[in-house]
Design a protein around this motif. Structure first.
Motif, PDB file in Angstrom:
ATOM      1  N   LEU A   1      25.355 -11.980  81.590  1.00 37.01           N
ATOM      2  CA  LEU A   1      24.466 -13.129  81.397  1.00 37.01           C
ATOM      3  C   LEU A   1      23.650 -13.382  82.654  1.00 37.01           C
ATOM      4  O   LEU A   1      24.204 -13.456  83.756  1.00 37.01           O
TER       5      LEU A   1
ATOM      6  N   ILE B   1      21.341 -16.246  84.309  1.00 40.39           N
ATOM      7  CA  ILE B   1      20.963 -17.661  84.243  1.00 40.39           C
ATOM      8  C   ILE B   1      19.783 -17.877  85.184  1.00 40.39           C
ATOM      9  O   ILE B   1      19.839 -17.499  86.361  1.00 40.39           O
TER      10      ILE B   1
ATOM     11  N   TYR C   1      19.889 -16.993  79.859  1.00 40.15           N
ATOM     12  CA  TYR C   1      20.005 -18.427  79.610  1.00 40.15           C
ATOM     13  C   TYR C   1      19.010 -19.148  80.506  1.00 40.15           C
ATOM     14  O   TYR C   1      19.118 -19.103  81.734  1.00 40.15           O
TER      15      TYR C   1
ATOM     16  N   SER D   1      16.120 -20.312  70.835  1.00 36.72           N
ATOM     17  CA  SER D   1      16.393 -18.906  71.112  1.00 36.72           C
ATOM     18  C   SER D   1      15.223 -18.064  70.639  1.00 36.72           C
ATOM     19  O   SER D   1      14.524 -18.424  69.690  1.00 36.72           O
TER      20      SER D   1
ATOM     21  N   PHE E   1      18.279 -17.652  75.454  1.00 33.49           N
ATOM     22  CA  PHE E   1      18.639 -19.008  75.054  1.00 33.49           C
ATOM     23  C   PHE E   1      17.908 -19.994  75.968  1.00 33.49           C
ATOM     24  O   PHE E   1      17.730 -19.720  77.159  1.00 33.49           O
TER      25      PHE E   1
ATOM     26  N   LEU F   1      25.225 -24.565  78.009  1.00 31.84           N
ATOM     27  CA  LEU F   1      25.653 -23.440  78.833  1.00 31.84           C
ATOM     28  C   LEU F   1      27.183 -23.410  78.908  1.00 31.84           C
ATOM     29  O   LEU F   1      27.805 -22.342  78.793  1.00 31.84           O
TER      30      LEU F   1
ATOM     31  N   LEU G   1      28.406 -22.140  75.554  1.00 35.14           N
ATOM     32  CA  LEU G   1      28.221 -20.691  75.440  1.00 35.14           C
ATOM     33  C   LEU G   1      29.319 -19.947  76.183  1.00 35.14           C
ATOM     34  O   LEU G   1      29.944 -19.014  75.644  1.00 35.14           O
TER      35      LEU G   1
END
Length: 535
Positions: free
Chosen positions: A161, A163, A196, A207, A216, A223, A226
């Motif tokens: 992921l 961010i 994200y 999304s 996302f 968050l 998720l």
């Protein structure tokens, strides 16, 4: 987005005001699809919201036990940006909720329990035209918690992921494009990432997929949700802040290994960007008002740099930025780090040997959103060349967009061999422009690396810039020109030198391309990043 248990889908393509004249002039065409043309009447105009059917309220339509999915899709041109607006009201018709959904995105709308009705609209900024093919709100007979879980887990193979604060989207290609290029490169090497985008939307989650990368958009709470639903092997941060990090630490991913890319803004004292407000007292007041927030961010970074309570490693894009800014401005020594330069895609920005004639074609591609980019020095350099005898033999192309564009380029607007292009280019279009030019004029006042410079060098353009901050870590006099701080005459003299010395131009062009491939090439940098990712 969801399994097909929809109850109702409303399309909002017909009953829009035909003409709006406020700070914008907006025209709506008669068409099977929704077509709008927007023009700013005032160049400083704030974005405008236009409501469907004169702000019609759809009463008693909301059942908060169900899932509502908003969708906006279509095509825009020029600088026009558009978002879908959903506004919720309580039983007293008081607004209790609003969200903004980007073009090309689906959003699970999390209406508060007090919501009984809603209105829809579009938020417009910039100039141009849009053709909207879908503007809908669909109701599903599914609990919203189940819908979110279904969304979060629909790509189980995506086990890393990223961010970040912003990311490219259909209506705005240029938000952190360098992060997207990384994501695509990782994908080529078998590292599956999703994105994200942390914003402030309370509970609603949008999304979309951008060139194969799932994205996302929501706030801290989602968050956390998720990360509680889906385990990741590693979490990456770009432009980290306390909200991002706090949400991760609050979730079941608290001890998941983390990589933090440090780009500059998040670890720099506010006054280092003096050039953005020294001529403008309003900007100075704004900067002073943000000084406490800036110090809070620096305190957060100092704790992060020195923590023993997390599996975290920092990636700096240049030695200069780590030593002269990050550590200095936070009064700390970073414990666990690696210097890996930003990737320069030498495959997209491939080198084709230049001709001597191309030294006469000068290219600038820069945002006009901040004085950091020193576009005023570009203008001054052009004016300094204007009275030199060879000037009419030169050709300048200036590409860019932002609130400072008109003000900055005004002194050169009517010069015949200066061509102004008030829009952004895609990465592929930039590569095409590189092929037809020979010099990249790119002054700067603050840079942790200089990605645009590196991309131009990769294509064989000779860089003409300022020898400030981290730029000398990537360019020297063997492959380009480094004028001193604020020295537009030095920029102009470099262009004159190349005009009179075509052989030196050809030599520097070749060396610039080689320098990038040796120092920042795609394979080399991605290999270095992958070593950190999979270690």
């Amino acid at each position: 987005m969801l399994k097909d248990d929809s109850i109702e889908s409303i399309q909002f393509l017909d009953k829009w005001p035909k003409q709006t004249n406020t700070t914008y002039k907006v025209l709506v065409a008669d068409s099977p699809v929704l077509k709008m043309k927007a023009q700013q009447i005032n160049k400083d105009a704030l974005p405008i919201i236009i409501y469907y059917d004169n702000k019609k309220v759809f009463k008693d339509k909301i059942n908060t036990n169900r899932t509502y999915v908003a969708k906006l899709d279509g095509e825009t041109n020029n600088s026009l940006q558009i978002q879908q607006v959903i506004v919720g009201y309580d039983k007293n018709n008081k607004q209790v909720f609003s969200v903004y959904n980007p073009l090309g995105s689906e959003m699970i709308v999390n209406f508060p329990e007090t919501t009984v009705s809603y209105s829809v609209g579009v938020r417009l900024s910039g100039d141009g035209e849009v053709t909207i093919s879908e503007f809908s709100l669909t109701t599903y007979n599914t609990a919203i918690a189940d819908s979110k879980k279904e969304l979060f887990t629909k790509n189980p193979e995506r086990d890393y992921l990223i961010i970040t604060n912003v990311y490219p989207e259909k209506n705005n290609y240029y938000q952190n494009m360098f992060i997207h290029r990384r994501a695509l490169s990782y994908l080529e090497k078998g590292i599956n990432v999703e994105i994200y985008r942390l914003n402030t939307s309370p509970g609603s989650i949008a999304s979309y997929t951008f060139e194969g990368i799932p994205v996302f958009i929501s706030g801290e709470d989602e968050l956390v949700n998720l990360l509680n639903v889906k385990p990741y092997k590693k979490i990456f941060f770009h432009f980290i802040n306390e909200r991002m990090y706090g949400a991760v630490r609050k979730s079941q991913a608290k001890q998941t290994p983390k990589l933090v890319w440090v780009h500059g803004y998040e670890t720099t004292k506010w006054y280092r960007r003096w050039f953005n407000f020294y001529q403008n007292t309003k900007s100075l007041r704004s900067a002073l008002n943000q000084a406490d927030g800036n110090q809070k961010q620096l305190d957060f970074m100092r704790k992060l740099y020195t923590t023993d309570d997390d599996d975290i490693k920092f990636i700096f894009v240049s030695n200069w930025y780590k030593e002269k800014i990050a550590e200095k401005d936070t009064n700390s020594i970073v414990k666990n780090y690696k210097v890996i330069h930003n990737v320069i895609d030498d495959e997209l920005f491939n080198y084709v040997e230049k001709t001597a004639e191309q030294r006469k074609r000068i290219l600038t591609i820069r945002p006009f959103a901040s004085r950091t980019y020193a576009n005023d020095l570009t203008v001054k350099a052009i004016l300094a060349l204007k009275d030199r005898p060879f000037f009419n033999d030169l050709d300048f192309d200036i590409y860019g967009q932002g609130p400072l564009f008109d003000e900055v380029v005004e002194p050169i607007r009517n010069i015949p061999n200066v061509h102004l292009h008030n829009y952004f280019l895609s990465q592929e279009q930039i590569a095409e422009q590189h092929k037809t030019h020979g010099i990249f004029l790119c002054p700067s006042r603050m840079d942790s690396q200089g990605v645009s410079l590196g991309e131009a060098m990769s294509s064989g353009l000779v860089p003409v810039t300022n020898g400030i901050c981290a730029i000398p870590e990537f360019i020297d006099e063997s492959c380009g020109f480094l004028a001193s701080n604020e020295d537009y005459i030095g920029l102009a003299n470099a262009i004159e030198h190349l005009y009179h010395n075509p052989e030196d131009f050809l030599t520097k062009s070749n060396r610039a391309a080689n320098r990038v491939r040796h120092q920042c090439s795609k394979n080399k940098m991605i290999r270095s990043e992958l070593n950190e990712i999979i270690s």
